[in-house]
Every structure is written in C-alpha cells, then in structure tokens.
Design an enzyme around this catalytic site. Sequence first.
Site, mmCIF file in Angstrom:
data_model
loop_
_atom_site.group_PDB
_atom_site.id
_atom_site.type_symbol
_atom_site.label_atom_id
_atom_site.label_comp_id
_atom_site.label_asym_id
_atom_site.label_seq_id
_atom_site.Cartn_x
_atom_site.Cartn_y
_atom_site.Cartn_z
ATOM 1 C CG MET A 274 -1.769 1.233 1.391
ATOM 2 S SD MET A 274 -3.036 1.377 0.080
ATOM 3 C CE MET A 274 -3.323 3.142 0.088
ATOM 4 C CD GLU A 307 2.229 -0.254 -3.656
ATOM 5 O OE1 GLU A 307 1.577 0.785 -3.468
ATOM 6 O OE2 GLU A 307 1.706 -1.319 -4.062
HETATM 7 ZN ZN LIG Z 1 -1.510 0.550 -6.461
#
Ligand SMILES: [Zn+2]
Length: 866
Positions: A274, A307
């Site tokens: 994330m 990311e």
């Molecule tokens: Zn993503």
Amino acid sequence: MTTANLTRAEARSRTAALTVDTYDVTLDVTGAEEPGNAWFDTTTTITFTSSAPTTFLDFLDGQVQRVVVNGADLPSAAYDGARVALGELSTEAINTVTVVGRGRYSTSGQGLHRFTDPADGNTYLYTQYEPSDSRRVYAQFDQPDLKAHHTFHIAAPEGWLVWSNQPEVATGPGPVEGTSWHHFAPTPPLSTYLSAVMAGPYHRVSDQWTSEDGSLTVDLGLACRPDRAKHLDAEVLFDLTKRGLEFFNREFGYPYPWGKYDQIFVPEYNLGAMENPGCVTFTEQYLFREAATRSQYAGRCNTLLHEMSHMWFGDLVTPRWWDDLWLKESFAEFMGTHASIAIDAFAEAWVGFAGRRKAWAYSQDQLPTTHPIVADIPDVEAARQNFDGITYAKGASVLKQLVHYVGLQPFFAGARSYFAAHAYGSTSLADLLVELERSSGRDLGPWTKAWLETAGPDELAARVTTADDGTMAELRIEQTSLDAISGQRVHRPHVIAVGLYDLVESEGGGEPRLVRRGAPIEVELAGEGAVVEAASGQLLPALVLVNDGDWTYAKVRLDERSARAAVDHVGHVDDPLARALLWSQLWSMTRDGDLLVRDYLRAVTTHAAAEDDAATLGSLLSQAQSAIESFEHPDRVPTARREWVSAVRSLLGSDAISDDQRLLLARAFAVAAATVADPEVVDDVRDLLKVPQVVVPALEVGQDLRWSLVSALVATGSETTGVAEEELVRDNSMDGRTRLRQVLASSPEADPRALVDGLLTPGALSNDHVDAVIAGLRTPLREEATDGAVGDLFARATAIWADHSIEIAQRLVRGLFPTARPAETADRGRAWLAGEGAEAPAALRRIVLEQVDFCERRARVQSANA
Ligand SMILES: [Zn+2]
C-alpha cells in the site's frame, strides 16, 4: 448500518461545503500488548471552514466520549456507530472540532491491525485504510478529495519503533510508566486513506539516497519483525529503491514530495502493498523464507516500483472519487512494469504481464459483473469491490496501448505537466487527458470512449483460406466487438501485429522449432476485422499468432491448425513473449471448452521443461492443476490427477532443468500429491521430506515446501495430523502456525462442521487464519465433506455478510461456495439471486453472480470434456 456506506452524492455535498485544513490525531496504543484490551484511545482535532451549519464526520465502529465544537460540548447521542453529526458550525470563521473516543484493534487487516507473534509473544501494529477504513481509527471526513495536513502523536510501549507518513520530530515519556510519546512532523496535504501508522518492536535498517544531480536527499528505511529479519535482503531492496527514486524523480520532473521513504514489511497483510506516502507497507511474504524464483523477485520489484510511482500518481495527485481508482492503479501497474525494465532490473517484465496479469483481466472481463474501466462507483462499498482485474490489469493494458499510440516521450511530458498543475490536489480522468492531448497533439476522445467506457474483451481469430497450390489465398483477422453491458456492437480500434510461424527442422536432429517468418505484420483493425494483405500468396504457415508482441487487449482464439501446432510445439518457440501468449491462448481455449483438458495437459507435460521463463512456467503448472480440478469431466478426474502427478514427478527428476524450474515443479508436485492417495506418490513425498533429501539432487527443500509436502500426506490420509504437529517443532513461527491450521483442516480426521462453525464465529480467527482454514477445507479430496458441512450456503449468506467485516465476509462466501456439483449449484444460486437474495447488499450479490457464472462455465466445459 447504512450510514457506514458513504455515497458519492454525500461526498460531493461535503466537498462543496467544506475546506479542511488540519487534523491533529492522538492515538494511545500503550495497552496493545494486553490481548484483553480491545480498544485504544483516539482523539482528533480538526480545523475546517464550512458553508453549511451542519455536516458529519466518519468514525466507524468506535466509541465516542466527547464531541467539542468550537469550545462547546455536543451531546454524545450524535454518534450512530458510523457518523458523528456536527451542528452549531460557524459558516464564517474557522471551525475547530475535537472528538474524544475509542477505536477497536482489528484482526481483519482493516483499520489498525494488531498481530501477536507466536514466536516471541511480541505485538505489532500497522494501519491499512484504502478505500475507507481510516475512519475506524480516528474521526474524519473520509473521502479522497478533502485533503488536509495531518499531525500524529502516538503513545506506545517504551522501546517500540513508531512510524507515520512524516519523520518523527520528538519523543518523550508517555502517559504512564513504561510508555513513550512519539510526535511526528505535519504532513503536506494528504487524503485520509493515505495516512498511516506502524508501531511495535520492529527491526529497522536505514540508508540514504541522493539524486544524481545532488539536488535532493531522502532518508530511507526498511523494517520487519525481528523473526523475519534474517530474510530481509536490505542491500537488494535499497538498491532497487534508489534506482527507482532516481528514475521517477527524473522522469516525473517533480522532486520526491514526501521527505523520507520507509518501506515496512508487515504480517497478516491483506494485499501486496500500500502506497502510504513516505511509509509504504508490504506483505512480509515478500521477504522470502527460502529459495525463491526469479519471477518472485521480479514480482516484488514490480510492486516496489508500483508503490513508488504512487508517491506522485495517487498521493501527490489523487483521484477525486473512487470512479477513477483505475486511473492511479493502471498508471502504477504500467509504471511498475515499465520501470522494472528502465532501471535494468528485469528485462522480461512485460512477459509476466502478458501471461499473468492479462489472464486475470480477460477472465474478469468475461464475468457477468464486468464493468467499463471508468466505473460508476456510487458508494464506498462499491469502491472496495473494484480492486479487481479490470481496474488493475485491463486498465494497465489499455494504458500500455495508449503509450504506444501517443509515444513514450509525449506520455511522460503529459504526466510532468499533470503533476505540476495538480500537486497536492485531486483530479479526474479529464485532467490527465487534457495534458496528454496537449503533449501528443492527438484527440483522445474516441480512444477514451472505445476503451474506457465499454466493457468486455474483443475476440480476435485468424481465418485462413488456402489456394489450390497450398499457399494462403487470404488471411483474415475476424473481430467481434460487443459491449458486455449493452450487448451492442462497439467500435474498438486496434493496431496489432500478426506473426506467421513455420516449423523448421533443427540442425542436428532435435525437435523442430516454430520460427517466425520475418518481422510480424502490422494490421489495423477498425471494428470489422481486416484482411492481412501482406500474407496473401505466401506459403501456408504452421501457426498464425494474432497479437504477436502483445500490443493490444483482446481475447485471441487460435484457429484449429495453429492450435494443433501450439499444443505440439509451443516449447520450441524462441521468443518468451510469443510463448507466453500462446500459453495464454491455449489456457483461454481450455476454459472455454474449445481445447480438451487432456490436450492442454499434454502440452504442459511435453513442454514444461523447455519453458525457462519462471513466470510463464509457474502460471501453466497451476493452470494445469486447475484444469483438472475445475474443468475435467468428473469421471476422468482421478485418472487425470494420477497421470499429472506422475508426469510432474518425472520432470522433477530431470537433469536438464534449471533451479527455478526444479523449484516450481517441486511445488507443483506437492500440490498434485495432495490429490492422489497412491502408495508410490506417498513414498516419493516421504523421500522428499527426509533430511538430507537425496532423491532429487540439487533440490533445496525449504520450509514452505516442506509444509506443502506434509499437507499432501495429511490430506490424503497417508499420515495422521501428528506429522504436522512435529513439523511445527521445526518451524514454530507465525508462518508455521498458519500452515499448521491449513494442514489440520485438510485432514480426514478433522470435523468439517466444527471448522466451518469456527470460521463463521465473528472475530474468532484473523484474516490469515481464515484463509488457512478455508484452504485446508478446500483440499480437493475433502470437496464433498466440506460442501456437506457448509450445508445451504445460500440460506446463510446474508447472515455471514452481516456478521463479519467485509474483508472477511468476502473470503467466507467465496471460500465456502459449494464446488462439487456445479450445475446444481448454479441453479440454486440463480434462484437465490432472483428470490431471497434479490435485496442483498450489492457486494454480496456480485460475489454470488461471479461464482454462479463460474459454476455454469465448469458444468459446460466438463460436459465438453466427456
Ligand atoms: Zn496501487
């Protein structure tokens, strides 16, 4: 409660009324180590202006003790479990609102997740918020376009490390003895779903990156649980991080905006990673416990770069609402792959994309629940469901087409002006298109309409007409373009390449090879198909590969002659991308019942040893097992399983394979061995578990592979569960405990009813343990017993949905869906959808619709294999 499901309309009206300036958030997690403490203290002070006298804050599943608006207390009845109603607001001056309350530690991976390590008894915390779980931790306006400066203050047990999006600026004695305060610098304007906190006795290493031009220095950190630290290959990860930062910093023309860059590997993570600004979380499964294949390293690198690109696209500039979730995800998925090549890390990155990610997109795009890339997302529940193959893989594939169409340099030039124009703001697709049209000089309207606003893949097939002399009279590419939503024909333009492949005898008498005749022929398709003029009069090739080079997004069906050649010779094609495409086309035909499962398996067993791309080999080994379990006719399944396990075992013994191939084959063997209770196979499994293992020279049997082998012994009833308990002594770690659960659940000694009851008890199992029990129950030999233990899933589905957080409920409904008699299940599922389930939550209906569709497909393909 319905107020938990924030709608787009509500978000828009808050956007119109509010400008949020700051959040000051204090979290007290000093009690986290006590398992009996379900709650942590959370206090938020928000400053904002409002043109309306009332509004509401989001705060989910917490307790509210006080609400203070501009110095005056509001009655606590203003909280309904999801929203805090705010009144008495000033419409002229800045409002200051403080909410004092408590939040609940999570075991579902949503919100503030708490994990206690069985290996050392230590507790680790991390947050995971996207799309709408930050409101489980602090009171806020939880929508992406209301950005604000966030300042965090965290009280934690003494000795813990604590991270947030910005550097820690001060520490001091905590509220009680043995605790500390950690104060963080205020963030630049930030969406609530991107805020983040990690805390615990993590292991940390640091480094620093300075840009080549010397203009920017960024502190770097890596962290994980100490138990995982021996697998933290920090040098490799820092190296990729620095090369990635250099690349994006230069190409995006905007200095890295978040000050420092920490990457933290966390346990029981629901996803790969994330993009929390400056504080990225990854699943700790990326710190490999044992030998890993090149494609595992390539996948991790891709995620790391994905990311990192979000630090600009997604974090610095954020989609206004979840309709444009695809935009940041497709962009990041494209960049993850593109940058893997650009920084010289993994030259084969687009091969894995073609074989794996696009297979995900094509299968999702054929479901009844498919949707245009630009989706209609009326509320946050719908947003959560859209983290799917369309949003990520189809979106990225279409973006790849766009880059091909406008050119790489104009594409990056457009991105640069987009970042400059919208830094720290929120946008929609139109804002990007304006910049790309300007930089490329092209009108992107028709492209947007054709590719982003319709659903379903085009189907392409080659039709060859032969002349009397055996040459090709005509090679025609047939194109079927339908919008899956309206059922109407649509016009989707493609620029594709067509490869003509000849079968060429090898010098020295080896297997004949499929060799491309010259360069691929470029063809433009405009909705009706087209004749490949350059092919007329040429000799008939052995194989026609439509979409050679993988420039377009379309489901390709091999013509009969080409399919035969592919089954016989796919291992003898030089270009790994062409092989990946052929494999993916053969798999797609198997899923459609156009190629018999036995023919697909023959192709895999004949050519696996020649497939040296680990991503491709990994996909086709797991697809072969799925072909047997899902699509083979039930009467033939036992024989198919036996033949498959013995074929894999004999390939595994070959001298002529690489380490990666051996590892992938060993993993496939362990999975296959769990489906066959045959003494010879059992002996092989036992031999592989011996220490030292000598039956397959050069194979390193790591701990995860050992668990899979143990699992095969237990699932087939060849050993009691005692063997698994013994394995735990060898691997008394978090992973060991999780694997033990899976093995125990797969045993014929286990009572499936008790296991199902355990799964359905709210809060009884963490996210990882739910997965492990489901995986054990779903071992192929327990199919009937598990279906029986679940009973009537349709009668229970609505209650399951209501009793569990959405993350867990989705796994339960999917994982417990009956598998044994697909035609019957499809009938019952359709009846539920039309009757009792007609008013069920949309997210639940979506899962049932997809599962029913898969059952129908299985029933159809199984009969085709009779
Ligand atoms: Zn993503």
